[in-house]
Design a protein around this motif. Structure first.
Motif, short mmCIF file in Angstrom:
data_model
loop_
_atom_site.label_atom_id
_atom_site.label_comp_id
_atom_site.label_asym_id
_atom_site.label_seq_id
_atom_site.Cartn_x
_atom_site.Cartn_y
_atom_site.Cartn_z
N THR A 222 0.72 -1.31 0.20
CA THR A 222 0.06 0.24 -0.09
C THR A 222 0.56 1.26 -0.08
O THR A 222 0.17 2.42 -0.26
N GLU A 223 2.20 1.16 0.21
CA GLU A 223 2.86 2.47 0.59
C GLU A 223 3.86 2.52 -0.61
O GLU A 223 4.13 1.75 -1.34
N ASP A 224 4.72 3.76 -0.64
CA ASP A 224 5.82 3.96 -1.51
C ASP A 224 7.03 3.50 -1.15
O ASP A 224 7.41 4.12 -0.13
N PRO A 225 7.52 2.36 -1.55
CA PRO A 225 8.93 1.94 -0.95
C PRO A 225 10.02 2.78 -1.10
O PRO A 225 11.08 2.79 -0.21
N TRP A 226 9.98 3.94 -1.89
CA TRP A 226 11.06 4.95 -2.06
C TRP A 226 10.94 6.17 -1.55
O TRP A 226 11.61 7.24 -1.82
N ALA A 227 9.76 6.33 -0.80
CA ALA A 227 9.46 7.75 -0.16
C ALA A 227 10.59 7.98 0.84
O ALA A 227 11.15 6.99 1.43
N PRO A 228 10.88 9.22 1.24
CA PRO A 228 11.88 9.24 1.98
C PRO A 228 11.75 8.80 3.70
O PRO A 228 10.83 8.83 3.99
N GLY A 229 12.87 8.18 3.75
CA GLY A 229 12.90 7.55 5.26
C GLY A 229 12.90 5.94 5.08
O GLY A 229 12.80 5.26 5.89
N LYS A 230 11.91 5.63 3.92
CA LYS A 230 11.47 4.05 3.63
C LYS A 230 12.93 3.60 3.46
O LYS A 230 13.86 4.06 2.77
N GLU A 422 10.91 7.88 -10.48
CA GLU A 422 10.54 6.66 -11.36
C GLU A 422 10.26 5.41 -11.08
O GLU A 422 9.18 4.95 -11.15
N LEU A 423 11.00 5.26 -10.16
CA LEU A 423 10.57 3.76 -9.30
C LEU A 423 9.45 3.99 -8.39
O LEU A 423 8.51 3.01 -8.67
N SER A 424 9.28 4.86 -7.84
CA SER A 424 7.97 5.12 -7.34
C SER A 424 6.77 5.18 -8.10
O SER A 424 5.59 4.62 -7.82
N GLY A 425 6.92 5.90 -9.11
CA GLY A 425 5.89 5.98 -9.95
C GLY A 425 5.35 4.65 -10.67
O GLY A 425 4.10 4.16 -10.80
N LYS A 426 6.50 3.88 -11.16
CA LYS A 426 6.27 2.48 -11.58
C LYS A 426 5.62 1.50 -10.54
O LYS A 426 4.62 0.79 -10.87
N TRP A 427 6.17 1.87 -9.40
CA TRP A 427 5.47 0.93 -8.04
C TRP A 427 3.95 1.23 -7.93
O TRP A 427 3.06 0.41 -7.70
N LYS A 428 3.69 2.39 -8.01
CA LYS A 428 2.16 2.84 -7.83
C LYS A 428 1.43 2.33 -8.94
O LYS A 428 0.26 1.99 -8.63
N ALA A 429 1.85 2.52 -10.23
CA ALA A 429 1.16 1.85 -11.20
C ALA A 429 0.93 0.57 -11.02
O ALA A 429 -0.39 -0.18 -11.42
N GLY A 430 1.88 -0.33 -10.85
CA GLY A 430 2.02 -1.84 -10.33
C GLY A 430 0.63 -1.96 -9.29
O GLY A 430 -0.03 -2.92 -9.32
N GLN A 431 0.69 -1.22 -8.26
CA GLN A 431 -0.38 -1.32 -7.19
C GLN A 431 -1.79 -1.32 -7.74
O GLN A 431 -2.60 -1.82 -7.52
N GLU A 432 -1.86 -0.25 -8.63
CA GLU A 432 -3.13 0.14 -9.14
C GLU A 432 -3.58 -0.85 -10.08
O GLU A 432 -4.63 -1.55 -10.08
N SER A 433 -2.59 -1.56 -10.72
CA SER A 433 -2.88 -2.76 -11.92
C SER A 433 -3.05 -3.99 -11.29
O SER A 433 -3.93 -4.61 -11.72
N ALA A 434 -2.33 -4.14 -10.01
CA ALA A 434 -2.81 -5.36 -9.40
C ALA A 434 -3.87 -5.32 -8.44
O ALA A 434 -4.17 -6.45 -7.99
N GLY A 435 -4.34 -4.33 -8.27
CA GLY A 435 -5.68 -4.16 -7.39
C GLY A 435 -5.18 -4.25 -5.92
O GLY A 435 -6.23 -4.68 -5.37
#
Length: 435
Positions: A222-230, A422-435
């Protein structure tokens, strides 16, 4: 030869196996060994990534010892250098040995398509640790070979010569230590093993070490793995900065894994991110070079939570039985014997899956220094795998960190912020696509 990769999350490259997953199927018959070893018979082929142990006769010695308990089983080993690449292709057929190490490219949810069930999670967890790594729908399909701690293998004499006598507690302290190694010794401070690729994949095994959070993997759903502090932000930023500040090898495209063992043992390399499994290999190289094996040390990732280091115990490859095997009882007998009796986990300085076994010597100093050894919660790994596949990031594949290094060294456009975004954007798209 390396120990096998990548422990931890399954690779997004499972997409390569889409055709196999769709039509494989095999028998659902369990792999059960007879209680009477004399009644177990057959010829089995065991696939392994440890070509070094096949070539030097170590695996034959294991087979000879096994034969004393199971005289009617003949074991043949097939050592494969490009284990991940070759085995995932072979799994499009039924010909992938009787016993094998589960390739990281296989998504956990697909285990029942390729491997025979070994027993219920409730039953096997009484005897073994880390069973959840191979569990799908309460059935266990793989038993962890051993579980190394994740950290930096380093040359203690070299670091002492650079004036670094304590483990760095922050990424910036670590980078300062690398600079001291470079300035005062002339050695390559940090070696990426870029060309071989798989060592870069193992940086993901630091997930959880930064924040000391056993739920760090689950949070990726559910979260962004590359957000600051992650964790992945800190991990990838450290690698990027080390390359960008010229604290790694001059030309990453020419790195060589086998040669790096001798280089770190003889003080030409300061450190490499690997697992505790690598310690005995580097110590052997030191001994061969006339150095003390004590030259080789092992330190945790440079981050602390509540004043303490945390090191992840990330299961290595899992042993599994091919669901198409005609000798499942013999195959299961080998798996049980190898995990329970061979001592292979101690050889690799990893935590044994057998609950009754003690900690290995390479990890004991971490415990003595108060480092917390943590095991990630992986019960939602199927969802993480699905997101990774849809995102096309490949969190356990080398390509994204190779690109990270290319940007850091000026061989590709961008900067750290653009790569992480870019990594964050791809991961978010993957989260949305995978439901």
């Amino acid at each position: 030869m390396r120990r096998g990769v990548l422990t931890g999350l399954a690779l997004a490259t499972a997409a390569v196996l889409a055709s196999a997953c769709g039509g494989s199927g095999g028998s659902a018959a369990p792999a059960t060994a007879s209680g009477d070893p004399a009644k177990v018979s057959g010829n089995i082929t065991v696939l392994t990534n440890r070509t070094d142990l096949v070539n030097d006769g170590t695996m034959k010695k294991y087979a000879d010892d096994f034969a004393k308990a199971y005289p009617n089983v003949r074991v043949t080993f097939e050592g494969i250098t490009d284990y991940e690449g070759e085995v995932k292709i072979r799994m499009n057929s039924e010909n992938y040995g009787d016993v094998l190490l589960i390739p990281n490219a296989i998504a956990k949810g697909d285990y029942p398509k390729f491997f025979a069930p070994l027993g219920s999670a409730a039953e096997l967890s009484k005897k073994y640790k880390f069973t959840q790594a191979g569990t799908v729908n309460d059935q266990v399909y793989g038993i962890v070979s051993f579980t190394p701690a994740q950290g930096f293998v380093y040359n203690k004499e070299l670091w002492d010569s650079a004036g670094v006598t304590e483990w760095p507690k922050t990424p910036e302290e670590f980078l300062s230590a690398l600079k001291a190694v470079k300035d005062k010794t002339g050695a390559t401070p940090l070696y990426t093993n870029y060309k071989d690729g798989w060592p870069l994949s193992t940086w993901t095994n630091a997930l959880g070490s930064v924040t000391c959070d056993v739920k760090a993997e689950k949070a990726m759903i559910t979260e962004d793995p590359w957000a600051p502090g992650k964790d992945l932000n800190v991990i990838d930023s450290l690698l990027f900065d080390a390359v960008n500040r010229k604290l790694t090898e001059k030309d990453p495209t020419t790195t060589n894994w086998e040669e790096s063992k001798n280089a770190i043992a003889t003080g030409k390399i300061g450190a490499m991110w690997l697992g505790s499994w690598a310690v005995p290999q580097m110590q052997a190289a030191a001994t061969k070079a006339g150095k003390s094996p004590e030259t080789i040390g092992f330190m945790p990732f440079p981050a602390q939570a509540n004043g303490k280091f945390c090191t992840v115990l990330a299961p290595d490859y899992q042993y599994a039985v091919n669901t198409h095997s005609q000798n499942k009882a013999a195959a299961r007998a080998w798996v049980d014997w190898f995990v329970d009796k061979s001592g292979f986990s101690a050889l690799n300085q990893g935590v044994s899956s057998l609950k009754s076994d003690p900690l290995p010597s390479a990890i004991k100093p971490l415990g003595e220094a108060g480092v917390q050894l943590i095991e990630m919660e992986t019960d939602q790994r199927v969802q993480v795998d699905a997101i990774d596949k849809e995102s096309e990031v490949g969190i356990k594949a080398p390509e994204y960190r190779q690109r990270l290094i290319d940007v850091a060294r000026g061989a590709a456009k961008g900067d750290l912020n653009s790569v992480l975004a870019e990594l964050s954007g791809k991961w978010k798209a993957g989260q949305e696509s995978a439901g």
